[in-house]
Motif scaffolding. Sequence first.
Motif, PDB file in Angstrom:
ATOM      1  N   ASN A 180      17.004  -1.608 -33.471  1.00 53.52           N
ATOM      2  CA  ASN A 180      17.884  -2.736 -33.761  1.00 53.52           C
ATOM      3  C   ASN A 180      18.324  -2.735 -35.224  1.00 53.52           C
ATOM      4  OD1 ASN A 180      15.701  -3.652 -35.196  1.00 53.52           O
ATOM      5  ND2 ASN A 180      15.176  -5.282 -33.759  1.00 53.52           N
ATOM      6  N   GLU A 181      19.216  -3.644 -35.557  1.00 51.08           N
ATOM      7  CA  GLU A 181      19.827  -3.675 -36.893  1.00 51.08           C
ATOM      8  C   GLU A 181      18.788  -3.943 -37.985  1.00 51.08           C
ATOM      9  OE1 GLU A 181      23.158  -6.190 -39.378  1.00 51.08           O
ATOM     10  OE2 GLU A 181      22.945  -6.529 -37.237  1.00 51.08           O
ATOM     11  N   THR A 182      17.831  -4.809 -37.711  1.00 49.19           N
ATOM     12  CA  THR A 182      16.792  -5.128 -38.701  1.00 49.19           C
ATOM     13  C   THR A 182      15.948  -3.907 -39.015  1.00 49.19           C
ATOM     14  OG1 THR A 182      16.712  -7.398 -37.917  1.00 49.19           O
ATOM     15  CG2 THR A 182      14.814  -6.601 -39.146  1.00 49.19           C
ATOM     16  N   THR A 183      15.540  -3.198 -38.003  1.00 47.11           N
ATOM     17  CA  THR A 183      14.735  -1.996 -38.207  1.00 47.11           C
ATOM     18  C   THR A 183      15.523  -0.943 -38.967  1.00 47.11           C
ATOM     19  OG1 THR A 183      13.631  -2.469 -36.099  1.00 47.11           O
ATOM     20  CG2 THR A 183      13.321  -0.280 -37.025  1.00 47.11           C
ATOM     21  N   GLN A 184      16.803  -0.828 -38.672  1.00 43.44           N
ATOM     22  CA  GLN A 184      17.641   0.124 -39.397  1.00 43.44           C
ATOM     23  C   GLN A 184      17.770  -0.258 -40.860  1.00 43.44           C
ATOM     24  OE1 GLN A 184      21.317   0.145 -37.208  1.00 43.44           O
ATOM     25  NE2 GLN A 184      20.650   1.783 -35.840  1.00 43.44           N
TER      26      GLN A 184
ATOM     27  N   VAL B  94      15.629  -1.964 -42.727  1.00 36.72           N
ATOM     28  CA  VAL B  94      14.360  -1.729 -43.412  1.00 36.72           C
ATOM     29  C   VAL B  94      14.110  -0.229 -43.564  1.00 36.72           C
ATOM     30  CG1 VAL B  94      11.870  -2.089 -43.262  1.00 36.72           C
ATOM     31  CG2 VAL B  94      13.417  -3.940 -42.659  1.00 36.72           C
ATOM     32  N   SER B  95      14.454   0.546 -42.548  1.00 44.78           N
ATOM     33  CA  SER B  95      14.289   2.003 -42.643  1.00 44.78           C
ATOM     34  C   SER B  95      15.187   2.592 -43.724  1.00 44.78           C
ATOM     35  CB  SER B  95      14.610   2.664 -41.306  1.00 44.78           C
ATOM     36  OG  SER B  95      13.684   2.274 -40.327  1.00 44.78           O
ATOM     37  N   ARG B  96      16.419   2.107 -43.802  1.00 43.79           N
ATOM     38  CA  ARG B  96      17.322   2.571 -44.873  1.00 43.79           C
ATOM     39  C   ARG B  96      16.788   2.189 -46.244  1.00 43.79           C
ATOM     40  NH1 ARG B  96      21.816   0.972 -41.538  1.00 43.79           N
ATOM     41  NH2 ARG B  96      21.756  -1.013 -42.644  1.00 43.79           N
ATOM     42  N   HIS B  97      16.241   0.992 -46.340  1.00 49.43           N
ATOM     43  CA  HIS B  97      15.680   0.545 -47.617  1.00 49.43           C
ATOM     44  C   HIS B  97      14.523   1.464 -48.034  1.00 49.43           C
ATOM     45  CE1 HIS B  97      14.704  -2.214 -50.844  1.00 49.43           C
ATOM     46  NE2 HIS B  97      13.434  -2.113 -50.476  1.00 49.43           N
TER      47      HIS B  97
ATOM     48  N   SER C 220       4.614  -1.236 -49.351  1.00 46.64           N
ATOM     49  CA  SER C 220       4.152  -2.588 -49.025  1.00 46.64           C
ATOM     50  C   SER C 220       5.334  -3.545 -48.885  1.00 46.64           C
ATOM     51  CB  SER C 220       3.174  -3.093 -50.085  1.00 46.64           C
ATOM     52  OG  SER C 220       3.817  -3.252 -51.323  1.00 46.64           O
ATOM     53  N   TYR C 221       6.362  -3.345 -49.706  1.00 44.92           N
ATOM     54  CA  TYR C 221       7.534  -4.215 -49.588  1.00 44.92           C
ATOM     55  C   TYR C 221       8.242  -3.998 -48.260  1.00 44.92           C
ATOM     56  CZ  TYR C 221      11.811  -6.653 -50.198  1.00 44.92           C
ATOM     57  OH  TYR C 221      12.855  -7.501 -49.983  1.00 44.92           O
ATOM     58  N   VAL C 222       8.355  -2.767 -47.823  1.00 47.03           N
ATOM     59  CA  VAL C 222       9.006  -2.476 -46.546  1.00 47.03           C
ATOM     60  C   VAL C 222       8.235  -3.127 -45.403  1.00 47.03           C
ATOM     61  CG1 VAL C 222       9.472  -0.602 -44.928  1.00 47.03           C
ATOM     62  CG2 VAL C 222      10.209  -0.399 -47.290  1.00 47.03           C
ATOM     63  N   SER C 223       6.910  -3.050 -45.457  1.00 50.20           N
ATOM     64  CA  SER C 223       6.102  -3.694 -44.418  1.00 50.20           C
ATOM     65  C   SER C 223       6.303  -5.203 -44.424  1.00 50.20           C
ATOM     66  CB  SER C 223       4.621  -3.367 -44.637  1.00 50.20           C
ATOM     67  OG  SER C 223       4.397  -2.001 -44.527  1.00 50.20           O
ATOM     68  N   LEU C 224       6.321  -5.791 -45.613  1.00 49.46           N
ATOM     69  CA  LEU C 224       6.541  -7.235 -45.695  1.00 49.46           C
ATOM     70  C   LEU C 224       7.952  -7.632 -45.272  1.00 49.46           C
ATOM     71  CD1 LEU C 224       4.660  -8.087 -48.998  1.00 49.46           C
ATOM     72  CD2 LEU C 224       4.054  -8.793 -46.693  1.00 49.46           C
ATOM     73  N   ALA C 225       8.937  -6.787 -45.565  1.00 49.73           N
ATOM     74  CA  ALA C 225      10.312  -7.083 -45.147  1.00 49.73           C
ATOM     75  C   ALA C 225      10.413  -7.073 -43.622  1.00 49.73           C
ATOM     76  CB  ALA C 225      11.280  -6.080 -45.764  1.00 49.73           C
ATOM     77  N   ARG C 226       9.758  -6.118 -42.978  1.00 55.27           N
ATOM     78  CA  ARG C 226       9.751  -6.103 -41.499  1.00 55.27           C
ATOM     79  C   ARG C 226       9.166  -7.397 -40.962  1.00 55.27           C
ATOM     80  NH1 ARG C 226       8.060  -0.287 -41.395  1.00 55.27           N
ATOM     81  NH2 ARG C 226       9.970   0.794 -40.901  1.00 55.27           N
ATOM     82  N   TYR C 227       8.050  -7.802 -41.556  1.00 52.67           N
ATOM     83  CA  TYR C 227       7.389  -9.035 -41.133  1.00 52.67           C
ATOM     84  C   TYR C 227       8.301 -10.245 -41.347  1.00 52.67           C
ATOM     85  CZ  TYR C 227       4.091 -12.907 -41.135  1.00 52.67           C
ATOM     86  OH  TYR C 227       3.457 -14.094 -40.879  1.00 52.67           O
ATOM     87  N   ALA C 228       8.961 -10.287 -42.508  1.00 53.80           N
ATOM     88  CA  ALA C 228       9.845 -11.418 -42.818  1.00 53.80           C
ATOM     89  C   ALA C 228      11.025 -11.479 -41.863  1.00 53.80           C
ATOM     90  CB  ALA C 228      10.334 -11.310 -44.268  1.00 53.80           C
TER      91      ALA C 228
END
Length: 141
Positions: free
Chosen positions: A2-6, A8-11, A55-63
């Motif tokens: 989905n768009e959110t996962t994309q 965060v992955s790009r980030h 850690s930021y990427v993990s927290l962004a996914r959670y957020a």
Amino acid sequence: MNETTQRVSRHWKHSLWIIVALSLISLLTMSILYDTSMVEQLIVVVGFSLVSAGSYVSLARYAFQKGGNSLMKTFLAHSTLRMLAAAALIFIYANTKGWLQTTDKKPLLMFVILFAVFYLILLIFDTVKVMKWQGTLGNKE
């Protein structure tokens, strides 16, 4: 995906590219100056940057899973913890190397400058990215 996962992955990919680019620039500078004494410090800085970005990427996914309103709070909390961790790392590493007990502060200054460059560039990147995400989320709601 989905768009959110994309997003965060790009980030994550962009963060890795920034860290690699800064590392290569640092290594090139060291080789031009014929001074390889900071390779160990570069490894410490790159390690901190990778852990911080991960850690930021993990927290962004959670957020994103919690909803758009928690993204800014998560970013601010992570930035605060990252700043405290950076200060602790600099203090502990400098104390371990014995730089705090000597009168020659040049190695400490060079380490702090190297650390600050990585830290500030990644902080600016994260801030810009979060502001873009927050603007996009605000338009959808």
